[in-house]
Design an enzyme around this catalytic site. Structure first.
Site, PDB file in Angstrom:
ATOM      1  CB  CYS A 220      -0.955   0.007   1.199  1.00 15.47           C
ATOM      2  SG  CYS A 220      -0.137  -0.215   2.788  1.00 15.47           S
TER       3      CYS A 220
ATOM      4  CG  HIS B 270      -0.192   4.818   3.562  1.00 17.06           C
ATOM      5  ND1 HIS B 270      -0.824   4.858   4.784  1.00 17.06           N
ATOM      6  CD2 HIS B 270       0.102   3.509   3.322  1.00 17.06           C
ATOM      7  CE1 HIS B 270      -0.916   3.610   5.263  1.00 17.06           C
ATOM      8  NE2 HIS B 270      -0.374   2.787   4.395  1.00 17.06           N
TER       9      HIS B 270
END
Length: 355
Positions: free
Chosen positions: A158, A247
């Site tokens: 990810c 993120h």
């Protein structure tokens, strides 16, 4: 496009929940099986997840009363109900590798969110905008497994989704060095703030295995099918920060060819990959968005851009040690996890790999 029946292996965890919400009204995929560990098997989906449901949308009504099957003991039943499965289980790596291979050998394709098979040479690790052609190595994998339909395909880590897509349109300029510092949301650890009080008023400078993945996995994405790339040289540092989703990455790059900031921004805003050209249902219309504001992108403001499937970029400027530096953001459980898995499955479906 024909409809495919699909299963979610590991349906109770945070990524499994995200798969459930994304597949609830999917135009191509219909969930016909849910599977998890023996602890959850035999119970309804709602009874298992309602007290730890982490999504903003409710438990899908079409799945609430489905009986969860045992991912291992009920494998034959799962396979009989589906055309392929999504896999997002919380097990040891060798156990995950064995589980996914067992499904593949039963002629059930596996689209995996797990890292266990990412390093296997003939298992394609795909971001559809970047290396869609890597799915062609499935033919070699089927020969190894002795299958006609069964195979494993995986999505990448990810954290990569926050910075690799921004570097990709610059690769022909001869990118030589990359420094990436990622500031990763707690949902990447499968947690909410209620489950993770230690993260409040805190930054944790370690996420197990994350820096190695961040440095090594881009080499597979940028390689030629089974041969990994050798450049650029990447170094990464990964932090867990008190953010629910999204993120962020601080990125520094050096390139052989010197270009203007305007040229880099043009490359970002005009970039289109196979996911856009094929008009896959989950693909963002514009993959990379550049923000001119000095304080963007921000997780709270920008993580949901294009249903969480786009990448946000900002603060491009020259650097004293590298050529340029900039900031990126992606939604880690959408683009970075379940959404990226669904997009990969759409690519495989469009190319006929489930037929």
């Amino acid at each position: 496009m024909k409809k495919y029946n699909v299963g979610i292996i590991g349906c109770t965890g945070m990524v499994g929940q995200r798969f459930a919400t994304l597949l609830e009204n999917h135009p191509w995929f219909n969930v016909t099986a849910l599977a998890a560990s023996s602890r959850s098997a035999g119970k309804t989906y709602k009874s298992v997840v309602e007290k730890r449901w982490a999504m903003k949308t409710p438990i899908p009504t079409s799945m609430a009363d489905m009986i969860i099957l045992d991912a291992v003991a009920d494998m034959d039943e799962v396979v009989s109900k589906v055309d392929f499965v999504f896999c997002a289980v919380d097990m040891k790596k060798d156990e995950i590798r064995a589980l996914e291979e067992a499904y593949a050998k039963k002629e059930c394709p596996v689209v995996s969110n797990n890292s266990a098979n990412r390093g296997v040479e003939d298992v394609p690790m795909v971001v559809p905008e970047i290396n869609a052609d890597h799915i062609e190595i499935i033919n070699a994998q089927r020969k190894r497994l002795g299958t006609k339909r069964g195979f494993i395909a995986v999505k990448s880590n990810c954290s990569l989704q926050s910075y690799v897509p921004a570097i990709h349109p610059l690769m022909d300029l001869g990118v030589t060095k990359v420094l990436a510092c990622t500031y990763q949301a707690i949902s990447g650890a499968g947690k909410t703030f209620e489950m993770y009080p230690d993260i409040l008023d805190n930054v944790i400078p370690y996420i197990g295995g994350e820096e190695e993945k961040s440095e090594q996995e881009p080499m597979k994405l940028w390689g030629h099918k089974i041969v990994n790339a050798t450049t650029p040289s990447i170094t990464a540092q990964c932090f867990r920060v008190p953010v629910s989703d999204g993120h962020t990455a601080a990125v520094f790059v050096s390139m052989e060819k010197k270009v203007s900031p305007e040229e880099i921004i043009r490359r970002w805003t005009e970039f289109r990959g196979p996911a856009q050209e094929l008009e896959l249902p989950s693909a963002p219309k514009q993959f990379l968005h550049y923000f001119t504001e000095a304080d963007r992108p921000q997780a709270k403001l920008d993580r949901e851009l294009e249903h969480g499937m786009a990448v946000s970029i900002g603060r491009l400027r020259p650097d004293t040690q590298y050529d340029y530096k900039f900031v990126c953001l992606s939604h880690n459980t959408l683009r970075g996890a379940a959404g990226g898995g669904v997009l990969l499955a759409e690519l495989l479906a469009k190319k006929g790999y489930f037929d």
